[in-house]
Design a protein around this motif. Structure first.
Motif, PDB file in Angstrom:
ATOM      1  N   TYR A 215       0.744  -1.175   0.133  1.00  0.00           N
ATOM      2  CA  TYR A 215       0.159   0.245  -0.033  1.00  0.00           C
ATOM      3  C   TYR A 215       0.967   1.361  -0.053  1.00  0.00           C
ATOM      4  O   TYR A 215       0.267   2.529   0.438  1.00  0.00           O
ATOM      5  CB  TYR A 215      -1.031  -0.087   1.119  1.00  0.00           C
ATOM      6  CG  TYR A 215      -0.341  -0.226   2.545  1.00  0.00           C
ATOM      7  CD1 TYR A 215      -0.112   1.151   3.298  1.00  0.00           C
ATOM      8  CD2 TYR A 215      -0.084  -1.213   3.194  1.00  0.00           C
ATOM      9  CE1 TYR A 215       0.483   1.116   4.758  1.00  0.00           C
ATOM     10  CE2 TYR A 215       0.510  -1.149   4.570  1.00  0.00           C
ATOM     11  CZ  TYR A 215       0.627  -0.116   5.164  1.00  0.00           C
ATOM     12  OH  TYR A 215       1.356  -0.255   6.564  1.00  0.00           O
TER      13      TYR A 215
ATOM     14  N   LEU B 293      -1.928  -1.239  -4.013  1.00  0.00           N
ATOM     15  CA  LEU B 293      -2.870  -0.178  -3.867  1.00  0.00           C
ATOM     16  C   LEU B 293      -1.875   1.020  -2.924  1.00  0.00           C
ATOM     17  O   LEU B 293      -1.744   0.998  -1.679  1.00  0.00           O
ATOM     18  CB  LEU B 293      -4.052  -0.623  -2.999  1.00  0.00           C
ATOM     19  CG  LEU B 293      -5.041   0.410  -2.734  1.00  0.00           C
ATOM     20  CD1 LEU B 293      -5.852   0.663  -3.840  1.00  0.00           C
ATOM     21  CD2 LEU B 293      -5.896  -0.131  -1.589  1.00  0.00           C
TER      22      LEU B 293
ATOM     23  N   LEU C  23      -1.681   3.804  -1.076  1.00  0.00           N
ATOM     24  CA  LEU C  23      -2.214   4.902  -0.269  1.00  0.00           C
ATOM     25  C   LEU C  23      -1.334   5.847   0.000  1.00  0.00           C
ATOM     26  O   LEU C  23      -1.663   7.006   0.740  1.00  0.00           O
ATOM     27  CB  LEU C  23      -2.504   4.104   1.148  1.00  0.00           C
ATOM     28  CG  LEU C  23      -3.560   3.063   1.099  1.00  0.00           C
ATOM     29  CD1 LEU C  23      -3.686   2.555   2.308  1.00  0.00           C
ATOM     30  CD2 LEU C  23      -4.790   3.469   0.250  1.00  0.00           C
TER      31      LEU C  23
ATOM     32  N   ALA D 176      -8.070   4.859   7.741  1.00  0.00           N
ATOM     33  CA  ALA D 176      -9.177   4.041   6.892  1.00  0.00           C
ATOM     34  C   ALA D 176      -8.427   2.806   6.461  1.00  0.00           C
ATOM     35  O   ALA D 176      -8.916   2.004   5.803  1.00  0.00           O
ATOM     36  CB  ALA D 176     -10.132   4.546   5.975  1.00  0.00           C
ATOM     37  N   ARG D 177      -7.186   2.456   6.940  1.00  0.00           N
ATOM     38  CA  ARG D 177      -6.534   1.446   6.199  1.00  0.00           C
ATOM     39  C   ARG D 177      -7.233  -0.022   6.416  1.00  0.00           C
ATOM     40  O   ARG D 177      -7.475  -0.819   5.602  1.00  0.00           O
ATOM     41  CB  ARG D 177      -5.300   0.950   6.962  1.00  0.00           C
ATOM     42  CG  ARG D 177      -4.405  -0.047   6.457  1.00  0.00           C
ATOM     43  CD  ARG D 177      -2.876  -0.235   7.046  1.00  0.00           C
ATOM     44  NE  ARG D 177      -2.967  -0.371   8.257  1.00  0.00           N
ATOM     45  CZ  ARG D 177      -1.660  -0.262   9.124  1.00  0.00           C
ATOM     46  NH1 ARG D 177      -0.690  -0.184   8.429  1.00  0.00           N
ATOM     47  NH2 ARG D 177      -1.874  -0.515  10.217  1.00  0.00           N
TER      48      ARG D 177
ATOM     49  N   THR E  40     -10.339  -0.672   7.031  1.00  0.00           N
ATOM     50  CA  THR E  40     -11.714  -0.703   6.239  1.00  0.00           C
ATOM     51  C   THR E  40     -11.285  -0.851   4.679  1.00  0.00           C
ATOM     52  O   THR E  40     -12.068  -1.899   4.183  1.00  0.00           O
ATOM     53  CB  THR E  40     -12.301   0.633   6.321  1.00  0.00           C
ATOM     54  OG1 THR E  40     -12.637   1.057   7.823  1.00  0.00           O
ATOM     55  CG2 THR E  40     -13.506   0.788   5.502  1.00  0.00           C
ATOM     56  N   ILE E  41     -10.269  -0.397   4.331  1.00  0.00           N
ATOM     57  CA  ILE E  41      -9.818  -0.462   2.913  1.00  0.00           C
ATOM     58  C   ILE E  41      -9.388  -1.898   2.571  1.00  0.00           C
ATOM     59  O   ILE E  41      -9.788  -2.591   1.713  1.00  0.00           O
ATOM     60  CB  ILE E  41      -8.667   0.533   2.521  1.00  0.00           C
ATOM     61  CG1 ILE E  41      -9.320   1.774   2.520  1.00  0.00           C
ATOM     62  CG2 ILE E  41      -8.147   0.108   1.043  1.00  0.00           C
ATOM     63  CD1 ILE E  41      -8.337   2.921   2.611  1.00  0.00           C
ATOM     64  N   PHE E  42      -8.570  -2.530   3.651  1.00  0.00           N
ATOM     65  CA  PHE E  42      -7.948  -3.890   3.512  1.00  0.00           C
ATOM     66  C   PHE E  42      -9.286  -4.614   3.594  1.00  0.00           C
ATOM     67  O   PHE E  42      -9.156  -5.947   2.918  1.00  0.00           O
ATOM     68  CB  PHE E  42      -7.035  -4.135   4.640  1.00  0.00           C
ATOM     69  CG  PHE E  42      -5.688  -3.333   4.420  1.00  0.00           C
ATOM     70  CD1 PHE E  42      -5.392  -2.499   3.415  1.00  0.00           C
ATOM     71  CD2 PHE E  42      -4.646  -3.703   5.007  1.00  0.00           C
ATOM     72  CE1 PHE E  42      -4.315  -1.761   3.129  1.00  0.00           C
ATOM     73  CE2 PHE E  42      -3.235  -2.997   4.952  1.00  0.00           C
ATOM     74  CZ  PHE E  42      -3.231  -2.308   4.048  1.00  0.00           C
TER      75      PHE E  42
ATOM     76  N   SER F 225     -12.298  -4.600   2.892  1.00  0.00           N
ATOM     77  CA  SER F 225     -12.960  -4.200   1.700  1.00  0.00           C
ATOM     78  C   SER F 225     -12.518  -5.208   0.444  1.00  0.00           C
ATOM     79  O   SER F 225     -13.109  -5.843  -0.302  1.00  0.00           O
ATOM     80  CB  SER F 225     -13.360  -2.761   1.248  1.00  0.00           C
ATOM     81  OG  SER F 225     -13.777  -2.032   2.120  1.00  0.00           O
ATOM     82  N   LEU F 226     -11.059  -4.940   0.459  1.00  0.00           N
ATOM     83  CA  LEU F 226     -10.532  -5.904  -0.569  1.00  0.00           C
ATOM     84  C   LEU F 226     -10.544  -7.348  -0.233  1.00  0.00           C
ATOM     85  O   LEU F 226     -10.705  -8.159  -1.118  1.00  0.00           O
ATOM     86  CB  LEU F 226      -8.938  -5.287  -0.584  1.00  0.00           C
ATOM     87  CG  LEU F 226      -8.716  -4.027  -1.347  1.00  0.00           C
ATOM     88  CD1 LEU F 226      -7.401  -3.684  -1.149  1.00  0.00           C
ATOM     89  CD2 LEU F 226      -9.019  -4.061  -2.786  1.00  0.00           C
TER      90      LEU F 226
ATOM     91  N   ASP G 297      -9.467   1.305  14.219  1.00  0.00           N
ATOM     92  CA  ASP G 297      -9.824   0.133  13.309  1.00  0.00           C
ATOM     93  C   ASP G 297      -9.177  -1.131  13.783  1.00  0.00           C
ATOM     94  O   ASP G 297      -9.173  -2.290  12.996  1.00  0.00           O
ATOM     95  CB  ASP G 297      -9.533   0.508  11.852  1.00  0.00           C
ATOM     96  CG  ASP G 297      -8.150   0.789  11.809  1.00  0.00           C
ATOM     97  OD1 ASP G 297      -7.167   0.672  12.423  1.00  0.00           O
ATOM     98  OD2 ASP G 297      -7.799   1.074  10.520  1.00  0.00           O
TER      99      ASP G 297
END
Length: 224
Positions: A34, A62, A64, A95-96, A98-100, A102-103, A130
């Motif tokens: 990231y 991805l 970031l 939001a790491r 949350t992003i991870f 989601s993936l 988180d």
């Protein structure tokens, strides 16, 4: 049962993978590059995935750094010797998780996986919002309400077996399952040759965990 494992190459995620394997899960590992300061973590993730035997290991890029605002993704110094400082530290990546997740959810939905395993921990951690049970409960609702597998089966289920364990407990559990922690990497700010700094939050928590577990620390630290 099929499970997606978020695998960073660190101590916690290696333990989680070992736990999932010990429960006879067919493990599909996902590592996310990231834009963190180094690729040493990814090399560790590849070692761990190969050593523990996963069905597949997907590496997703991805960046970031496009957002910045964290010492891990921007030109901001990593704090040293400040592990017990109040507040959310600058190493928090916006939001790491949350992003991870989601993936990982997209991966799980595509593979028909019933579970997503992750190594978040709310005891020996740096105060990241988180990494708390409330966050996982909220994301589980996202899964149930917003994916085909969630609507049809109420899956995948989030599995966070380390959430209430101390770092020492995590290490003891991993040792019992045969995890070789010398393969893992935790440091936020390693030297050019991959040695751990020994002074960032992650290094301090890791070293403290080995001491409290009474287990020799296999980490190679830079001497400075």
């Amino acid at each position: 049962m099929k499970a997606v494992i978020l695998l960073s190459g660190g101590l916690d995620s290696a333990t989680v993978l070992a736990m999932a394997r010990s429960e006879d899960r067919a493990c599909h590992a996902l590592s996310i590059v990231y834009g963190q300061r180094h690729e040493i973590e990814l090399a560790a993730a590849k070692r761990v995935a190969a050593a523990m035997g996963v069905e597949e290991h997907v590496v997703h890029h991805l960046d970031l750094r496009v957002f910045g605002a964290s010492a891990l993704t921007a030109d901001i110094d990593v704090p040293k010797d400040s592990v017990d400082a109040p507040g959310i530290p600058i190493t928090y990546v916006p939001a790491r998780n949350t992003i991870f997740l989601s993936l990982a959810l997209g991966f799980a939905d595509a593979r028909g996986a019933q579970e997503i395993w992750l190594g978040v921990n709310a005891v020996d951690f740096s105060g990241y919002p988180d990494c708390r049970p409330e966050f996982l409960d909220a994301f589980q609702q996202v899964i149930i309400k917003g994916t085909r597998s969630g609507v049809e089966h109420g899956e995948p289920r989030l599995v966070a077996p380390l959430i209430a364990l101390s770092k020492a407990d995590i290490i003891r559990k991993g040792i019992a399952l045969g995890v070789d922690y010398s393969m893992t990497h935790s440091c936020y700010d390693p030297s050019a040759d991959g040695l751990a700094c020994g002074h960032c939050d992650s290094c301090i928590l890791r070293r403290r965990g080995f001491e409290e577990a009474g287990v020799p620390d296999p980490t190679h630290y830079a001497h400075h």
